[in-house]
Design a protein around this motif. Structure first.
Motif, PDB file in Angstrom:
ATOM      1  N   UNK A 136     -16.335   3.397 -18.423  1.00  0.00           N
ATOM      2  CA  UNK A 136     -16.187   3.545 -17.526  1.00  0.00           C
ATOM      3  C   UNK A 136     -16.652   3.068 -16.496  1.00  0.00           C
ATOM      4  N   UNK A 137     -15.688   3.755 -14.962  1.00  0.00           N
ATOM      5  CA  UNK A 137     -15.732   2.014 -14.131  1.00  0.00           C
ATOM      6  C   UNK A 137     -16.096   2.000 -13.138  1.00  0.00           C
ATOM      7  N   UNK A 138     -16.760   1.129 -12.185  1.00  0.00           N
ATOM      8  CA  UNK A 138     -17.625   1.052 -11.795  1.00  0.00           C
ATOM      9  C   UNK A 138     -18.292   2.285 -10.399  1.00  0.00           C
ATOM     10  N   UNK A 139     -19.657   2.188 -10.977  1.00  0.00           N
ATOM     11  CA  UNK A 139     -19.812   3.095  -9.390  1.00  0.00           C
ATOM     12  C   UNK A 139     -19.693   3.494  -8.313  1.00  0.00           C
ATOM     13  N   UNK A 140     -19.087   4.277  -7.557  1.00  0.00           N
ATOM     14  CA  UNK A 140     -18.087   3.941  -6.086  1.00  0.00           C
ATOM     15  C   UNK A 140     -16.706   3.598  -6.944  1.00  0.00           C
ATOM     16  N   UNK A 141     -16.210   3.513  -7.656  1.00  0.00           N
ATOM     17  CA  UNK A 141     -14.998   2.841  -7.826  1.00  0.00           C
ATOM     18  C   UNK A 141     -13.430   3.951  -7.128  1.00  0.00           C
ATOM     19  N   UNK A 142     -12.799   2.811  -6.388  1.00  0.00           N
ATOM     20  CA  UNK A 142     -11.795   4.247  -5.898  1.00  0.00           C
ATOM     21  C   UNK A 142     -10.661   3.041  -6.400  1.00  0.00           C
ATOM     22  N   UNK A 143      -9.697   4.163  -6.595  1.00  0.00           N
ATOM     23  CA  UNK A 143      -7.669   2.957  -6.562  1.00  0.00           C
ATOM     24  C   UNK A 143      -7.426   2.746  -5.700  1.00  0.00           C
ATOM     25  N   UNK A 144      -7.218   1.343  -5.693  1.00  0.00           N
ATOM     26  CA  UNK A 144      -6.501   0.729  -4.704  1.00  0.00           C
ATOM     27  C   UNK A 144      -5.657   1.668  -3.189  1.00  0.00           C
ATOM     28  N   UNK A 145      -5.789   1.098  -2.318  1.00  0.00           N
ATOM     29  CA  UNK A 145      -5.334   2.301  -1.428  1.00  0.00           C
ATOM     30  C   UNK A 145      -6.105   3.887  -0.611  1.00  0.00           C
ATOM     31  N   UNK A 146      -6.547   4.461  -2.178  1.00  0.00           N
ATOM     32  CA  UNK A 146      -6.684   5.487  -2.285  1.00  0.00           C
ATOM     33  C   UNK A 146      -7.910   6.046  -0.833  1.00  0.00           C
ATOM     34  N   UNK A 147      -8.854   5.115  -0.691  1.00  0.00           N
ATOM     35  CA  UNK A 147      -9.726   5.734   0.351  1.00  0.00           C
ATOM     36  C   UNK A 147      -8.821   5.249   2.027  1.00  0.00           C
ATOM     37  N   UNK A 148      -7.511   4.163   2.267  1.00  0.00           N
ATOM     38  CA  UNK A 148      -7.011   3.863   3.515  1.00  0.00           C
ATOM     39  C   UNK A 148      -6.338   5.052   3.551  1.00  0.00           C
ATOM     40  N   UNK A 149      -5.946   6.033   2.567  1.00  0.00           N
ATOM     41  CA  UNK A 149      -5.467   7.051   2.342  1.00  0.00           C
ATOM     42  C   UNK A 149      -5.360   8.423   2.727  1.00  0.00           C
ATOM     43  N   UNK A 150      -6.939   8.399   2.287  1.00  0.00           N
ATOM     44  CA  UNK A 150      -7.952   9.746   3.335  1.00  0.00           C
ATOM     45  C   UNK A 150      -8.568   9.747   4.499  1.00  0.00           C
ATOM     46  N   UNK A 151      -8.765   8.086   4.825  1.00  0.00           N
ATOM     47  CA  UNK A 151      -9.010   7.811   5.951  1.00  0.00           C
ATOM     48  C   UNK A 151      -8.111   8.278   7.681  1.00  0.00           C
ATOM     49  N   UNK A 152      -6.255   7.752   6.975  1.00  0.00           N
ATOM     50  CA  UNK A 152      -5.366   7.962   7.323  1.00  0.00           C
ATOM     51  C   UNK A 152      -5.229   9.830   7.988  1.00  0.00           C
ATOM     52  N   UNK A 153      -5.093  10.790   6.347  1.00  0.00           N
ATOM     53  CA  UNK A 153      -5.126  11.857   6.184  1.00  0.00           C
ATOM     54  C   UNK A 153      -4.322  12.274   5.276  1.00  0.00           C
ATOM     55  N   UNK A 154      -3.597  11.031   4.537  1.00  0.00           N
ATOM     56  CA  UNK A 154      -2.644  11.391   3.952  1.00  0.00           C
ATOM     57  C   UNK A 154      -3.754  11.801   2.651  1.00  0.00           C
ATOM     58  N   UNK A 155      -4.061  11.325   1.961  1.00  0.00           N
ATOM     59  CA  UNK A 155      -5.220  12.018   0.743  1.00  0.00           C
ATOM     60  C   UNK A 155      -6.317  13.176   1.273  1.00  0.00           C
ATOM     61  N   UNK A 156      -6.761  13.314   0.376  1.00  0.00           N
ATOM     62  CA  UNK A 156      -8.150  14.591   0.572  1.00  0.00           C
ATOM     63  C   UNK A 156      -9.313  14.100  -0.496  1.00  0.00           C
ATOM     64  N   UNK A 157     -10.418  13.014   0.011  1.00  0.00           N
ATOM     65  CA  UNK A 157     -11.257  13.006  -0.774  1.00  0.00           C
ATOM     66  C   UNK A 157     -11.590  14.015  -1.706  1.00  0.00           C
ATOM     67  N   UNK A 158     -12.295  13.674  -3.285  1.00  0.00           N
ATOM     68  CA  UNK A 158     -12.741  15.098  -3.782  1.00  0.00           C
ATOM     69  C   UNK A 158     -13.857  15.684  -3.576  1.00  0.00           C
ATOM     70  N   UNK A 159     -14.043  17.103  -3.169  1.00  0.00           N
ATOM     71  CA  UNK A 159     -15.015  17.644  -2.480  1.00  0.00           C
ATOM     72  C   UNK A 159     -15.517  18.516  -3.949  1.00  0.00           C
ATOM     73  N   UNK A 160     -16.739  17.971  -4.889  1.00  0.00           N
ATOM     74  CA  UNK A 160     -17.019  18.742  -5.786  1.00  0.00           C
ATOM     75  C   UNK A 160     -17.869  19.845  -5.139  1.00  0.00           C
TER      76      UNK A 160
END
Length: 424
Positions: A188-212
């Motif tokens: 399993x990945x570490x708790x809270x792990x995200x792929x490199x650059x994914x958070x930046x894409x979320x912040x810039x609006x290029x990607x949507x975070x998973x909203x379970x």
């Protein structure tokens, strides 16, 4: 956060496990040799496969909590032991000419390995691919779909060269090694792990975070309407899909007038779309969403199953069968990501195990019903018309689950607004 593991190698490890256990779909390679050696009937040989699928569903349900508690590596190792022993023990059963022993080793022991191995890497993959949930599960479960195409020629070659018993010994040991090595890399990945650059894409609006929609334990999830909506949709998709897979050869002969050899070649050739549908539909579900994906499955198939008995044009018949094969595979690969969307990833493996009991039930119902209709009416067209009606029901369920999802989303928004008002 940094991690030493490469998520694409995690995906490759999952594929290694699924390609091994997916060889169960090549069981028919043993039918003729076992009948010739021992005089067993088709139904007696086929019972081995049915028991394996039954134990797949049961073990996935009962051992889903084991996967969540002990992690994918230990679950994968457990699957490797059971599946390896099951296939190797089948060789002993053949050497002793014992059908009950074959049912025990291949059906029960191997079936337990199937169930644990199927769910072991899935919840982990979803955690490694928060940006591509559908793609991740599609990759692994695609391996299960392609396994028969890979295993069949190897099985046939071994049976001719060394006999049935030795084939089971060689396959059992080979699958054990492949699953062992694959399992050792799973983590399993570490708790809270995200792929490199994914958070930046979320912040810039290029990607949507998973909203379970929620983070539920497995025993909480089964008490919700949406769990049973998912169960019913998967059950109908598999029941109708397995039924047409079971009768595709005689149906092709009946509908477009080809001989047995041509029909067998046709079914084998388009069977590859079972695997392609798993990766294709699952990846597409990342774009259009899981609810829209399942609604699409049912719209397509309710029409196809209704018209297929009357189609006599070869290219059209083949094209419609291809669509059905992709939807059948896509139903398997899209369901884990759908579970994650609705119930979160806290106990996704256990919830996935519960959902897969639909597979065990469908594996018994679909082929038996299609055969009964054929025996009763002398044609497969009656069963396909009935299955078209089932897809109408599945379509309605796919709309009902959307209503439930929207209701839950509105409730969440209302709760957040009330909380903000209190804080304000």
């Amino acid at each position: 956060m940094k991690t030493k593991k490469n998520r694409w190698l995690i995906a490759l490890s999952a594929v290694g496990i699924h390609i091994s256990i997916g060889s169960v779909y090549a069981w028919s390679n043993f039918t003729a040799p076992l009948k010739e050696m021992f005089g067993w009937s088709d139904s007696q040989v086929a019972m081995t496969f049915s028991i394996a699928i039954l134990f797949l569903g049961l073990s996935a349900a009962f051992l889903g909590h084991f996967v969540e508690k002990y992690g994918p590596r230990k679950a994968g190792l457990l699957a490797a032991i059971f599946f390896g022993v099951g296939i190797t023990g089948s060789g002993l059963a053949v050497a002793l000419e014992s059908r009950p022993l074959l049912y025990f080793f291949y059906g029960a022991i191997g079936g337990i390995g199937l169930g644990v191995g199927y769910i072991a890497p899935v919840s982990t993959l979803i955690k490694w691919f928060p940006d591509r949930r559908g793609l991740a599960t599609g990759l692994a479960i695609m391996g299960f779909g392609f396994a028969a195409a890979i295993s069949s020629p190897i099985m046939n070659m071994l049976i001719e060269a060394v006999g049935v018993a030795n084939t089971f010994y060689i396959l059992g040991l080979s699958y054990f090694v492949i699953m062992l090595l694959s399992s050792l890399y799973l983590e399993k990945p570490e708790e809270g792990w995200l792929p490199e650059g994914y958070q930046d894409k979320i912040n810039s609006g290029k990607a949507k975070p998973n909203m379970d929609l929620s983070q539920l334990m497995a025993n909480e999830a089964v008490k919700t309407k949406r769990f049973w909506y998912l169960w019913l949709m998967l059950f109908i998709n598999i029941t109708c899909g397995i039924a047409i897979l079971a009768v595709a050869k005689p149906l092709a002969m009946e509908s477009i007038g080809i001989d047995m050899a041509q029909a067998a070649a046709l079914v084998g050739a388009i069977g590859i779309f079972n695997g392609l549908g798993r990766i294709g539909w699952a990846s597409f579900s990342d774009i259009i969403g899981r609810p829209a994906t399942y609604t699409t499955f049912f719209i397509l198939q309710m029409v196809i199953f209704f018209v297929l008995p009357d189609v006599s044009i070869k290219w059209l018949f083949i094209g419609l069968l291809i669509v059905v094969y992709t939807c059948y595979g896509g139903g398997f690969s899209s369901i884990p990501a759908y579970i994650g969307d609705l119930f979160g990833t806290k106990q996704l493996g256990a919830i996935h195990g519960y959902i897969l009991t639909a597979w065990a039930a469908a594996g018994l119902v679909g082929p038996l019903f299609a055969a009964w209709i054929k025996d009763t009416t002398g044609s497969y067209s009656g069963s396909l018309t009935f299955f078209s009606g089932l897809f109408v029901a599945a379509f309605i369920i796919s709309l009902l689950i959307r209503l439930d999802i929207n209701k839950l989303k509105k409730s969440q928004i209302q709760n957040q607004t009330e909380l903000q008002n209190k804080v304000g």
